[in-house]
Design a protein around this motif. Structure first.
Motif, PDB file in Angstrom:
ATOM      1  N   GLY A  65       0.818  -1.217   0.000  1.00  0.00           N
ATOM      2  CA  GLY A  65       0.000   0.000   0.000  1.00  0.00           C
ATOM      3  C   GLY A  65       0.845   1.257   0.000  1.00  0.00           C
ATOM      4  N   ILE A  66       1.885   1.258   0.844  1.00  0.00           N
ATOM      5  CA  ILE A  66       2.764   2.429   0.904  1.00  0.00           C
ATOM      6  C   ILE A  66       3.534   2.596  -0.404  1.00  0.00           C
ATOM      7  CG2 ILE A  66       4.774   3.396   2.079  1.00  0.00           C
ATOM      8  CD1 ILE A  66       3.786   2.003   4.637  1.00  0.00           C
ATOM      9  N   ALA A  67       3.993   1.495  -0.983  1.00  0.00           N
ATOM     10  CA  ALA A  67       4.760   1.558  -2.230  1.00  0.00           C
ATOM     11  C   ALA A  67       3.914   2.128  -3.363  1.00  0.00           C
ATOM     12  CB  ALA A  67       5.290   0.178  -2.589  1.00  0.00           C
ATOM     13  N   PHE A  68       2.688   1.630  -3.517  1.00  0.00           N
ATOM     14  CA  PHE A  68       1.823   2.150  -4.573  1.00  0.00           C
ATOM     15  C   PHE A  68       1.433   3.603  -4.308  1.00  0.00           C
ATOM     16  CE2 PHE A  68       1.139  -2.377  -5.546  1.00  0.00           C
ATOM     17  CZ  PHE A  68       1.236  -2.333  -6.927  1.00  0.00           C
ATOM     18  N   ARG A  69       1.308   3.959  -3.058  1.00  0.00           N
ATOM     19  CA  ARG A  69       1.001   5.352  -2.704  1.00  0.00           C
ATOM     20  C   ARG A  69       2.145   6.266  -3.134  1.00  0.00           C
ATOM     21  NH1 ARG A  69      -1.862   7.301   2.136  1.00  0.00           N
ATOM     22  NH2 ARG A  69      -1.310   9.478   2.523  1.00  0.00           N
ATOM     23  N   GLN A  70       3.373   5.860  -2.814  1.00  0.00           N
ATOM     24  CA  GLN A  70       4.528   6.681  -3.178  1.00  0.00           C
ATOM     25  C   GLN A  70       4.718   6.746  -4.685  1.00  0.00           C
ATOM     26  OE1 GLN A  70       7.718   4.919  -0.909  1.00  0.00           O
ATOM     27  NE2 GLN A  70       7.236   6.117   0.929  1.00  0.00           N
ATOM     28  N   ARG A  71       4.457   5.626  -5.363  1.00  0.00           N
ATOM     29  CA  ARG A  71       4.596   5.639  -6.823  1.00  0.00           C
ATOM     30  C   ARG A  71       3.585   6.584  -7.462  1.00  0.00           C
ATOM     31  NH1 ARG A  71       3.505   0.508 -10.752  1.00  0.00           N
ATOM     32  NH2 ARG A  71       1.365   1.127 -10.275  1.00  0.00           N
ATOM     33  N   ALA A  72       2.347   6.554  -6.969  1.00  0.00           N
ATOM     34  CA  ALA A  72       1.335   7.468  -7.505  1.00  0.00           C
ATOM     35  C   ALA A  72       1.692   8.921  -7.213  1.00  0.00           C
ATOM     36  CB  ALA A  72      -0.033   7.125  -6.912  1.00  0.00           C
ATOM     37  N   ALA A  73       2.222   9.173  -6.010  1.00  0.00           N
ATOM     38  CA  ALA A  73       2.618  10.536  -5.673  1.00  0.00           C
ATOM     39  C   ALA A  73       3.766  11.012  -6.552  1.00  0.00           C
ATOM     40  CB  ALA A  73       3.006  10.612  -4.199  1.00  0.00           C
ATOM     41  N   ARG A 129       4.447   9.975  -9.576  1.00  0.00           N
ATOM     42  CA  ARG A 129       3.908  10.218 -10.917  1.00  0.00           C
ATOM     43  C   ARG A 129       3.141  11.540 -10.959  1.00  0.00           C
ATOM     44  NH1 ARG A 129      -0.669   8.998 -14.033  1.00  0.00           N
ATOM     45  NH2 ARG A 129      -0.158   8.514 -16.216  1.00  0.00           N
ATOM     46  N   ALA A 130       2.390  11.850  -9.891  1.00  0.00           N
ATOM     47  CA  ALA A 130       1.666  13.120  -9.845  1.00  0.00           C
ATOM     48  C   ALA A 130       2.638  14.294  -9.845  1.00  0.00           C
ATOM     49  CB  ALA A 130       0.770  13.166  -8.609  1.00  0.00           C
ATOM     50  N   ARG A 131       3.742  14.160  -9.096  1.00  0.00           N
ATOM     51  CA  ARG A 131       4.745  15.234  -9.087  1.00  0.00           C
ATOM     52  C   ARG A 131       5.364  15.401 -10.470  1.00  0.00           C
ATOM     53  NH1 ARG A 131       6.010  12.896  -4.012  1.00  0.00           N
ATOM     54  NH2 ARG A 131       7.714  11.701  -4.964  1.00  0.00           N
ATOM     55  N   GLU A 132       5.622  14.289 -11.153  1.00  0.00           N
ATOM     56  CA  GLU A 132       6.190  14.372 -12.497  1.00  0.00           C
ATOM     57  C   GLU A 132       5.215  15.038 -13.462  1.00  0.00           C
ATOM     58  OE1 GLU A 132       8.852  13.947 -15.635  1.00  0.00           O
ATOM     59  OE2 GLU A 132       9.109  13.877 -13.464  1.00  0.00           O
ATOM     60  N   LEU A 133       3.934  14.709 -13.345  1.00  0.00           N
ATOM     61  CA  LEU A 133       2.938  15.360 -14.190  1.00  0.00           C
ATOM     62  C   LEU A 133       2.855  16.849 -13.901  1.00  0.00           C
ATOM     63  CD1 LEU A 133       0.029  12.726 -14.155  1.00  0.00           C
ATOM     64  CD2 LEU A 133       1.588  13.250 -16.040  1.00  0.00           C
ATOM     65  N   ASP A 134       2.937  17.219 -12.627  1.00  0.00           N
ATOM     66  CA  ASP A 134       2.932  18.638 -12.272  1.00  0.00           C
ATOM     67  C   ASP A 134       4.153  19.343 -12.860  1.00  0.00           C
ATOM     68  OD1 ASP A 134       0.577  18.368 -10.906  1.00  0.00           O
ATOM     69  OD2 ASP A 134       1.518  18.124  -8.935  1.00  0.00           O
ATOM     70  N   ARG A 135       5.298  18.652 -12.828  1.00  0.00           N
ATOM     71  CA  ARG A 135       6.513  19.250 -13.380  1.00  0.00           C
ATOM     72  C   ARG A 135       6.384  19.445 -14.888  1.00  0.00           C
ATOM     73  NH1 ARG A 135      11.192  18.062 -15.871  1.00  0.00           N
ATOM     74  NH2 ARG A 135      10.503  15.931 -16.264  1.00  0.00           N
ATOM     75  N   VAL A 136       5.815  18.446 -15.550  1.00  0.00           N
ATOM     76  CA  VAL A 136       5.627  18.560 -17.004  1.00  0.00           C
ATOM     77  C   VAL A 136       4.652  19.688 -17.324  1.00  0.00           C
ATOM     78  CG1 VAL A 136       4.722  17.378 -19.031  1.00  0.00           C
ATOM     79  CG2 VAL A 136       6.204  16.154 -17.439  1.00  0.00           C
ATOM     80  N   ARG A 137       3.565  19.774 -16.537  1.00  0.00           N
ATOM     81  CA  ARG A 137       2.609  20.866 -16.765  1.00  0.00           C
ATOM     82  C   ARG A 137       3.266  22.225 -16.560  1.00  0.00           C
ATOM     83  NH1 ARG A 137      -0.867  17.509 -13.442  1.00  0.00           N
ATOM     84  NH2 ARG A 137      -2.310  16.334 -14.749  1.00  0.00           N
ATOM     85  N   LEU A 138       4.124  22.330 -15.546  1.00  0.00           N
ATOM     86  CA  LEU A 138       4.813  23.598 -15.300  1.00  0.00           C
ATOM     87  C   LEU A 138       5.727  23.944 -16.463  1.00  0.00           C
ATOM     88  CD1 LEU A 138       5.479  25.939 -13.432  1.00  0.00           C
ATOM     89  CD2 LEU A 138       7.201  24.500 -12.332  1.00  0.00           C
ATOM     90  N   LEU A 139       6.452  22.949 -16.979  1.00  0.00           N
ATOM     91  CA  LEU A 139       7.326  23.196 -18.126  1.00  0.00           C
ATOM     92  C   LEU A 139       6.501  23.610 -19.349  1.00  0.00           C
ATOM     93  CD1 LEU A 139       9.875  20.239 -17.810  1.00  0.00           C
ATOM     94  CD2 LEU A 139      10.252  22.650 -17.271  1.00  0.00           C
TER      95      LEU A 139
END
Length: 408
Positions: A158-166, A168-178
């Motif tokens: 559960g913790i591993a999938f939570r961190q992976r989703a987080a 990925r969300a940070r990466e998407l936010d970074r791409v959106r910012l770029l």
């Protein structure tokens, strides 16, 4: 919670998982529909299990908690464990039905979707439940260790999938910012270029309206053309934002398009021609933009080397840097009659030089344009400088994009 250490306090204050979970999906309904028949079937087949029908009723009654496991993970886990403990105390033993394993889904949900408090509370519930069940059952040490290992593995997943989703969300936010930064640069470099031309032509038209109505009419035609191009580029940008594949379909400007920025200053016929590779003049059919009116400097463009040998991304960056430098020169250079643009493509990379012959400024506050040019060059491993020309006349912009910064 004043006695908490920093990591413990950070976990305690951690919000629920982001992005938020879906409320319910079709798999939830399938799970809720399949589990009760399986529980009844196991209770029917396993006559050796004491109190099997009581446990079957309890397990079936708790199946609906799975429907709220994402939005209320700790509450659903607490209800299930509380009812399970009460049934265990009433029967004097643990449930021996394998179907009880679906409680692990609730444990996983707490770690995957719950807040920091829910995660800590869920871990405490599992620990207390394990300690309470030890005196009630006849489990061997191996069974206890195996059960703890299964629960710990479920929590870890559960913790591993939570961190992976987080992540990925940070990466998407970074791409959106770029993408937002890229769009801001494009908006500034393209629309500001045309709006600047409109402002210049409007000022010139106002100055000559009384003495030379024909020149004022020419200025209005230029303004009309620049406004039309501005609208076209704005529509193109809006289309890119609305359609995911529009960016792939939209034409990307390159080094060859720098020639479109060339124009002849009013009152200086024949000046500011477009030169291609070497000193060959551009064809008369070349898109050279609208003819300016009085006061607009000539723009002379020269491209040396093979522009087609440069990747599209580099060509687009060169075009935007030149476009912004020319816009700044037209807008800010005092008494400038000529703007020179030189682009050289060779084995070392691309060199861009833009300078005007106006009165040199001592300094200039860095704005979005200068920042955007520097950012475009830096992304490709290059540099971009702007300042008074070395000979003291005019303003010069120089950009170097080394091949080592953008070639494989």
């Amino acid at each position: 919670m004043r006695g908490m250490t920093s990591p413990a306090r950070a976990l305690w204050d951690a919000p629920a998982a982001s992005p938020p979970p879906p409320r319910r999906v079709w798999r939830d309904w399938v799970l809720v529909a399949v589990l009760p028949p399986l529980i009844v079937l196991e209770a029917t087949l396993r006559a050796d299990v004491a109190w099997r029908w009581l446990w079957a009723v309890v397990l079936v009654a708790l199946v609906p908690t799975l429907l709220w496991r994402r939005i209320r993970p700790f509450t659903m886990l607490a209800i299930s464990f509380g009812v399970g403990w009460a049934a265990g105390l009433a029967t004097g033993g643990d449930p021996q039905l394998i179907a009880t394993a679906y409680f692990l889904i609730l444990v996983y949900a707490v770690m995957r979707w719950g807040s920091g408090r829910a995660m800590l509370g869920g871990a405490a519930l599992v620990l207390v439940g394990t300690l309470v069940s030890l005196p009630l059952g006849e489990a061997t040490p191996a069974d206890v260790i195996g059960g703890i290992a299964v629960v710990a593995t479920t929590m870890t997943l559960g913790i591993a999938f939570r961190q992976r989703a987080a992540a990925r969300a940070r990466e998407l936010d970074r791409v959106r910012l770029l993408e937002r930064e890229q769009f801001a640069r494009d908006l500034h470099d393209t629309v500001a270029h045309h709006v600047s031309a409109i402002a210049i032509q409007a000022q010139a038209g106002s100055a000559v309206a009384a003495s030379d109505p024909a020149a004022a009419i020419d200025a209005l035609r230029v303004i009309e053309g620049e406004a039309s191009r501005t609208l076209d580029e704005m529509r193109s940008m809006v289309g890119v934002l609305r359609r995911a594949d529009a960016a792939e379909l939209a034409p990307t400007p390159g080094i060859a398009d720098v020639r479109r920025l060339a124009r002849v200053g009013a009152g200086a016929p024949g000046a500011g021609g477009v030169l291609g590779s070497g000193s060959a003049a551009a064809s008369p059919d070349q898109d050279r933009g609208p003819e300016p009116v009085a006061g607009d400097p000539s723009i002379d463009v020269r491209i040396d080397g093979d522009p087609d040998a440069v990747p599209p991304a580099v060509g687009a960056a060169v075009f935007r840097i030149v476009q912004e430098a020319v816009t700044n020169a037209r807008r800010h250079a005092r008494d400038a009659s000529r703007i020179e643009v030189r682009v050289r493509v060779d084995a070392d990379g691309v060199r861009v030089d833009v300078r005007d012959d106006g009165a040199a400024a001592a300094s200039v506050a860095p704005g979005f344009g200068l920042t955007g040019m520097a950012e475009r060059a830096a992304v490709l491993g290059g540099t971009c400088t702007a300042g008074p020309a070395p000979d003291g006349r005019g303003w010069a912009v120089g950009a170097v994009l080394p091949r080592s910064g953008w070639s494989a």
